[in-house]
Design a protein around this motif. Structure first.
Motif, PDB file in Angstrom:
ATOM      1  N   GLY A  34      -4.265  19.330   4.440  1.00 13.77           N
ATOM      2  CA  GLY A  34      -5.360  19.499   3.961  1.00 13.77           C
ATOM      3  C   GLY A  34      -6.946  18.744   4.138  1.00 13.77           C
ATOM      4  N   VAL A  35      -6.431  17.892   4.630  1.00  9.60           N
ATOM      5  CA  VAL A  35      -7.437  16.727   5.230  1.00  9.60           C
ATOM      6  C   VAL A  35      -7.448  16.689   6.554  1.00  9.60           C
ATOM      7  N   ALA A  36      -6.855  16.692   7.724  1.00  6.41           N
ATOM      8  CA  ALA A  36      -7.212  17.409   8.958  1.00  6.41           C
ATOM      9  C   ALA A  36      -5.937  17.444   9.716  1.00  6.41           C
ATOM     10  N   ARG A  37      -4.688  18.365  10.733  1.00  7.93           N
ATOM     11  CA  ARG A  37      -4.240  18.769  11.120  1.00  7.93           C
ATOM     12  C   ARG A  37      -4.238  17.583  12.340  1.00  7.93           C
ATOM     13  N   PRO A  38      -3.400  17.328  12.589  1.00  4.40           N
ATOM     14  CA  PRO A  38      -3.389  16.279  14.216  1.00  4.40           C
ATOM     15  C   PRO A  38      -4.145  17.435  15.307  1.00  4.40           C
TER      16      PRO A  38
ATOM     17  N   LEU B 148     -11.198  14.595  17.705  1.00  2.00           N
ATOM     18  CA  LEU B 148     -11.102  13.877  16.714  1.00  2.00           C
ATOM     19  C   LEU B 148     -12.708  13.439  16.768  1.00  2.00           C
ATOM     20  N   ARG B 149     -12.860  13.367  18.187  1.00  2.00           N
ATOM     21  CA  ARG B 149     -14.295  12.974  18.088  1.00  2.00           C
ATOM     22  C   ARG B 149     -15.265  13.347  17.384  1.00  2.00           C
ATOM     23  N   VAL B 150     -15.111  14.720  17.630  1.00  2.00           N
ATOM     24  CA  VAL B 150     -15.988  15.743  17.023  1.00  2.00           C
ATOM     25  C   VAL B 150     -16.281  15.777  15.177  1.00  2.00           C
ATOM     26  N   TRP B 151     -14.803  15.941  15.283  1.00  2.00           N
ATOM     27  CA  TRP B 151     -13.996  16.043  13.585  1.00  2.00           C
ATOM     28  C   TRP B 151     -14.991  14.802  13.591  1.00  2.00           C
ATOM     29  N   LEU B 152     -14.960  13.613  13.637  1.00  2.00           N
ATOM     30  CA  LEU B 152     -15.344  12.407  13.475  1.00  2.00           C
ATOM     31  C   LEU B 152     -16.818  12.552  12.825  1.00  2.00           C
ATOM     32  N   GLN B 153     -17.694  12.936  14.058  1.00  2.00           N
ATOM     33  CA  GLN B 153     -18.957  13.554  13.894  1.00  2.00           C
ATOM     34  C   GLN B 153     -19.541  14.336  13.270  1.00  2.00           C
ATOM     35  N   ALA B 154     -18.485  15.134  13.232  1.00  2.00           N
ATOM     36  CA  ALA B 154     -18.935  16.381  11.817  1.00  2.00           C
ATOM     37  C   ALA B 154     -18.812  16.047  10.601  1.00  2.00           C
ATOM     38  N   ARG B 155     -18.021  14.800  10.441  1.00  2.82           N
ATOM     39  CA  ARG B 155     -17.492  14.544   9.131  1.00  2.82           C
ATOM     40  C   ARG B 155     -19.227  13.391   8.705  1.00  2.82           C
ATOM     41  N   GLN B 156     -19.318  12.390   9.408  1.00  2.00           N
ATOM     42  CA  GLN B 156     -20.246  11.826   9.471  1.00  2.00           C
ATOM     43  C   GLN B 156     -21.847  12.584   8.696  1.00  2.00           C
ATOM     44  N   GLN B 157     -22.326  13.898   9.733  1.00  2.00           N
ATOM     45  CA  GLN B 157     -22.658  14.529   9.381  1.00  2.00           C
ATOM     46  C   GLN B 157     -23.167  14.629   7.809  1.00  2.00           C
ATOM     47  N   SER B 158     -21.585  15.068   7.518  1.00  2.00           N
ATOM     48  CA  SER B 158     -21.437  15.819   6.236  1.00  2.00           C
ATOM     49  C   SER B 158     -20.608  15.399   5.553  1.00  2.00           C
ATOM     50  N   ASP B 159     -21.408  15.592   3.956  1.00  2.21           N
ATOM     51  CA  ASP B 159     -19.889  15.200   2.938  1.00  2.21           C
ATOM     52  C   ASP B 159     -19.594  15.807   3.106  1.00  2.21           C
ATOM     53  N   THR B 160     -19.890  17.383   2.415  1.00  2.57           N
ATOM     54  CA  THR B 160     -19.170  18.307   1.582  1.00  2.57           C
ATOM     55  C   THR B 160     -18.548  19.374   2.518  1.00  2.57           C
TER      56      THR B 160
ATOM     57  N   GLN C  98       0.994  -1.522  -0.381  1.00  2.00           N
ATOM     58  CA  GLN C  98       0.110   0.048   0.031  1.00  2.00           C
ATOM     59  C   GLN C  98       0.915   1.222  -0.190  1.00  2.00           C
ATOM     60  N   VAL C  99       0.139   1.815  -0.802  1.00  2.00           N
ATOM     61  CA  VAL C  99       0.986   3.406  -0.394  1.00  2.00           C
ATOM     62  C   VAL C  99       0.131   4.581  -0.219  1.00  2.00           C
ATOM     63  N   ILE C 100       0.783   5.687   1.270  1.00  2.00           N
ATOM     64  CA  ILE C 100       0.297   6.476   1.650  1.00  2.00           C
ATOM     65  C   ILE C 100       0.694   8.143   1.442  1.00  2.00           C
ATOM     66  N   ALA C 101       0.812   8.960   0.828  1.00  2.00           N
ATOM     67  CA  ALA C 101       1.400  10.482   0.992  1.00  2.00           C
ATOM     68  C   ALA C 101       0.865  10.720   1.873  1.00  2.00           C
ATOM     69  N   GLU C 102       2.320  11.345   2.636  1.00  2.00           N
ATOM     70  CA  GLU C 102       1.733  12.731   3.979  1.00  2.00           C
ATOM     71  C   GLU C 102       2.241  14.044   3.272  1.00  2.00           C
ATOM     72  N   GLY C 103       1.848  15.252   4.330  1.00  2.00           N
ATOM     73  CA  GLY C 103       1.524  16.580   3.606  1.00  2.00           C
ATOM     74  C   GLY C 103       0.907  16.593   2.766  1.00  2.00           C
ATOM     75  N   VAL C 104      -0.188  16.269   2.567  1.00  2.00           N
ATOM     76  CA  VAL C 104      -0.932  16.447   1.702  1.00  2.00           C
ATOM     77  C   VAL C 104      -1.548  18.047   2.464  1.00  2.00           C
ATOM     78  N   GLU C 105      -1.394  19.305   1.599  1.00  2.00           N
ATOM     79  CA  GLU C 105      -1.809  20.699   2.508  1.00  2.00           C
ATOM     80  C   GLU C 105      -3.449  20.981   1.118  1.00  2.00           C
ATOM     81  N   SER C 106      -3.295  20.626   0.456  1.00  2.00           N
ATOM     82  CA  SER C 106      -4.162  20.940  -0.875  1.00  2.00           C
ATOM     83  C   SER C 106      -4.741  20.117  -1.562  1.00  2.00           C
ATOM     84  N   THR C 107      -6.309  20.854  -2.575  1.00  2.00           N
ATOM     85  CA  THR C 107      -7.416  19.739  -3.461  1.00  2.00           C
ATOM     86  C   THR C 107      -5.685  19.787  -4.656  1.00  2.00           C
TER      87      THR C 107
END
Ligand code: C2E
Ligand code: CA
Ligand code: CA
Length: 881
Positions: free
Chosen positions: A849-853, A859-871, A822-831
């Motif tokens: 670009g995805v989220a800061r640490p 994180l819980r709040v972030w996960l919840q928010a992400r569940q509710q809105s896809d946009t 598998q390959v994963i890129a880190e440091g993804v700051e923009s679209t």
């Protein structure tokens, strides 16, 4: 009838008068009684006659007289108090006194001797009156004895006999008068003497040698506490009062006085009636001798000299203390010129008394104390009246001596200083033994070198000197190489001799101001002073090593010793003395490790760094234990499904003063230390704990934890990891991923592969972090069983502008595909980043670009928010779990 010319006393018909009375007069009998006896004797054989006595009045000067006695029939009496002035015509008795010879008158009425006498006398019918003058002891005519006749006076031979009788009685009366006079005079002079004696306040004694009686005066009685009537007593009683110890002396003095050796004098004690003894000065002399010329009477005086003796004894005591004191004593005038010294002073200084009298004490000065010392001494002496202290003085022979002095100022009643009294003792020997003791306390008994304590002292001084003179001071620690085997091989005594020889050589190679000390065993410390450059001390040490390496001949055998020397230089190493020594010791240890027989210079910069690092490490360690460390979580997403595929745990330090610290600010401190593993274990435990918390909230999220090579290869790693996983049974397998660096497996790739395999068995997967920054070869990647490769963020960040970085990213993606990883890129700051990466085939993304640490709660709040809105963002939306 004219009176006879010459009268010679004869025993006439009248018979002798009673001389008993006369004798009594000599013993103090009354004059009146004597005169009466003589008068009666005068008229005893002449019936009808009478007698009278005329005497000079004791109070009347010159010619004042009075009739004192009379007897026989007389017309009247003339009372003795009736005095008159003597003149012719006042009677026969008066006439006898005036003529100083016998007078015969009659008949009285016509006799011119009586012409001025009272009529009652003249016309009393008296026929005649005879008178005979009386003389005193000085042959002065002081009265007359008269015989008065009522009948015609005798004639012829009878008259002569009567005249003789009258003369005889008159002479006896004269004798009586003389005796009386003498007796009175004696009495008076006695009285006077008594007054005088009582006035002079001395006791007086009068010893009659023949009767052995001693007579004293009242003063003596008072002095001895005796009753006032104890005035007469035998000599023995007097001697019994003398102190038994003094008695032989007193008796001897009396004897020699009696033997004619001159006045008697003695000072002795006599017992007072109350029991105590009184010191007396007794003086006397012989005042009378008997016919044979032997002493018959001694008179003397006794004075109470107790007070005098006490004072004298006190003086004697003082003088004896002064003379025999163990301290030297010097008495000076206010100008410090010597008035008196005692024997001890002379014994200590070597000067005779005569040599120092009148000299200023300054001549004793040794020059060891400066002006200010004496200035202070005098100031204190004048202010407080005393000074106490030590000083070095010089004897007559030039020798120095230490004295402990105590000087006091003596003031008169007006407060003016009249003398100084100095007491001092010679404490040179004391100083000597003190020095010896100090030497013992500060030196090594075997080599006589300074010991640790003295070294510390010397070091302090050396450092001060270096600061003052802007020079370098080297502190060296020397340890003999292989001394123990030598010591074991030979006797202990040989070992000791070797050490003594080493000490000698060390001393030989050092200069006067340097110090060589023995630290114990075969360890020595050296201080080199006044160095200008570090090179200089290197030369010194090389010389030292060379000298030490020369063979030592012991009992015909040549032994060779070498040493390891560590050294540090002050003030390049600006530590305190203890630390300097420790640094030299550390450096010596390095020299030992380098094989010995060499020296190593302590590096203060390196040491400073090490120390700073150690302190920082302690601080982080404390932070871990105090709960100041936290894990933040950065989400990873799959761009195709927009699902959150996991989080990476990133460590943070919530520093009480500096705020939230990133790992780059503190993790390097723990690198390559024991602490690294502890920290890693904590991260693993915390991450699993947090994931379990999330699980409680309905999120099952894989978590990636960064593991250092050191931690991964730690022997306890697998056991503690499995224990940790076992402690979280609710967490599904595959929830934990470990991110390791390429460098992890640079050492022993097989061992690492084995660890990774063991972790796989525990359900733990691996990602290769920061891929592309290391030197991983393809063979290496092939052999390492990791599931995921993380493209380093530096390439990702720059690939939009940098075609080479883009090429690397492309390469890594194809490599991962080729190796089926598998390959994963880190440091993804923009679209832009995410679009290119997904276009290149890398769908797993991590970056700001995805989220800061973020902390777990966030994180819980972030996960919840992400569940509710896809946009929410341009990035793929999360997939619900
Ligand atoms: P890393 O493992 O490569 O972690 C990713 C680092 O990149 C993190 O920095 C993260 O905050 C940062 N990052 C993520 N996305 C972006 C982005 O879009 N732009 C930029 N500029 N940076 C981004 P962080 O948290 O400072 O961590 C730095 C390094 O510290 C980590 O690099 C990792 O090697 C190490 N580290 C962090 N936490 C731990 C830990 O718990 N254990 C160990 N052993 N190492 C850790
Ligand atoms: Ca990482
Ligand atoms: Ca990384």
């Amino acid at each position: 009838m004219p009176p006879p010319e010459i009268l010679t006393p004869t025993a006439g018909p009248f018979g002798p008068p009673s001389f008993d009375t006369l004798a009594q007069l000599g013993q103090g009998g009354s004059l009146e009684a004597v005169l009466d006896t003589l008068g009666e004797c005068l008229i005893r054989t002449l019936p009808g006659s009478a007698w009278m006595v005329l005497l000079a009045h004791p109070e009347g000067a010159g010619m004042h007289f009075h009739y004192v006695r009379q007897g026989g029939p007389l017309p009247f009496q003339r009372p003795p108090e009736e005095a008159f002035t003597l003149a012719p015509g006042l009677g026969s008795l008066a006439q006898a006194v005036l003529e100083q010879g016998p007078v015969s008158s009659g008949p009285l009425a016509t006799d011119p001797h009586w012409c001025y006498a009272p009529d009652i006398w003249r016309h009393s019918g008296l026929q005649a009156a005879w008178a005979y003058p009386l003389r005193d002891g000085n042959n002065r005519c002081t009265g007359a004895l008269g015989l008065l006749f009522h009948a015609p006076p005798p004639h012829g031979a009878e008259a002569q006999a009567t005249w003789q009788h009258l003369e005889c009685m008159a002479r006896l009366a004269s004798l009586g008068l003389t005796l009386h006079q003498q007796h009175t005079a004696l009495h008076d002079s006695r009285q006077e003497l008594a007054h005088v004696l009582s006035a002079i306040g001395e006791g007086v004694w009068d010893w009659n040698v023949h009767t052995n009686q001693v007579t004293h005066n009242l003063r003596w009685c008072a002095m001895m506490g005796l009753p006032p009537d104890y005035l007469h007593h035998p000599l023995e009683e007097f001697l019994a009062l003398v102190h038994p110890e003094d008695l032989p002396r007193v008796e001897l003095a009396i004897q020699s006085c009696l033997a004619g050796a001159g006045p008697y004098q003695s000072e002795h004690r006599m017992r007072h009636a109350r029991g105590h003894y009184v010191w007396v000065r007794d003086r006397g002399n012989v005042v009378e001798h008997d016919q044979e010329g032997k002493p018959a009477r001694l008179i003397g005086s006794i004075a109470d000299i107790s007070t005098e003796m006490e004072a004298e004894q006190h003086l004697r005591l003082t003088a004896s203390v002064f003379q025999h004191a163990h301290e030297g004593i010097v008495i000076t005038d206010p100008a410090a010129c010597i008035i008196e010294v005692n024997d001890t002073f002379c014994a200590i200084t070597g000067y005779a008394r005569e040599e120092v009298l009148g000299r200023n004490t300054r001549f004793l000065r040794s020059g060891h104390q400066d002006r200010s010392f004496y200035g202070q001494m005098w100031a204190e002496l004048l202010e407080k009246g005393v000074w106490h202290g030590e000083m070095w003085n010089r004897k007559k022979n030039g020798e120095l001596y230490a004295q402990l002095s105590n000087i006091s100022a003596v003031r008169n009643e007006h407060g003016k200083i009249i003398q100084f009294v100095g007491l001092f003792s010679d404490i040179t020997a004391l100083k000597e033994s003190q020095r010896h003791l100090e030497h013992l306390a500060y030196h090594d008994a075997l080599t006589q070198l300074p010991n640790r304590s003295l070294l510390a002292d010397r070091m302090r001084m050396a450092l001060l000197q270096a600061e003052r003179n802007h020079t370098l001071t080297a502190v060296a620690y020397l340890d003999l190489d292989n001394f123990k085997p030598v010591n074991d091989q030979y006797t202990h005594a040989t070992g000791d001799r070797l050490l003594v020889e080493v000490a000698r050589r060390l001393l030989q190679t050092t200069r006067a101001g340097d110090t060589v000390a023995r630290m114990g065993g075969d360890e020595f410390a050296l201080i080199y002073n006044g160095l200008q450059t570090p090179d200089e001390c290197e030369q010194v040490v090389h010389r030292l090593l060379a000298r030490l390496a020369e063979p030592i001949l012991l009992d015909g055998q040549a032994l060779q010793l070498t040493a390891s020397i560590g050294m540090t230089l002050y003030p390049l190493d600006g530590s305190d003395p203890d630390t300097l020594l420790r640094h030299a010791d550390q450096a010596m240890y390095m020299a030992k490790q380098a094989g010995g027989n060499c020296f190593h210079m302590f590096d203060p910069e390196r040491d400073r760094r090490l120390r700073a690092h150690r302190e920082a490490l302690e601080r982080v360690d404390a932070a871990l234990h105090d709960g100041e460390l936290e894990l933040h979580y950065q989400p990873k997403v799959d761009a195709r499904s927009n699902a959150v595929i996991g989080v990476e745990a990133l460590i943070r330090w919530r520093h009480p003063h500096l705020g939230l610290l990133r790992p780059a600010e503190f993790l390097p401190i723990a690198l390559d230390t024991e602490f690294e593993a502890q920290l890693g274990d904590w991260a693993l435990a915390t991450a699993l704990h947090d994931m379990e918390t999330l699980l409680g909230h309905g999120y099952v999220l894989p978590v990636s934890v960064n593991i250092t090579p050191h931690h991964l290869t730690h022997p306890d790693f697998i056991p503690s990891l499995s224990a940790l996983l076992a402690a979280h049974p609710r967490l599904p397998a595959g929830v934990l991923e470990l991110e390791i660096l390429e460098s992890t497996a640079m050492g022993d790739i097989d061992a690492v592969a084995e660890i990774i395999a063991a972790c796989h068995r525990l359900g733990v997967s691996f990602a290769l972090d920061d891929f592309g920054t290391g030197y991983a070869s393809l063979t290496w990647l092939r052999r390492l069983p990791v599931q995921t490769i993380k493209i380093d963020q530096s390439f990702v960040r720059n690939m939009l502008e940098d075609s080479e970085d883009l090429a690397i990213v492309q390469g890594v993606i194809s490599l991962a595909a080729a190796f089926r990883r598998q390959v994963i890129a880190e440091g993804v700051e923009s679209t832009d980043h995410s679009q290119i990466l997904t276009a290149l085939g890398c769908h797993l993304l991590q970056g700001y670009g995805v989220a800061r640490p973020m902390p777990l709660t966030q994180l819980r709040v972030w996960l919840q928010a992400r569940q509710q809105s896809d946009t929410r963002s341009a990035l793929p939306a999360p997939t619900a779990k």
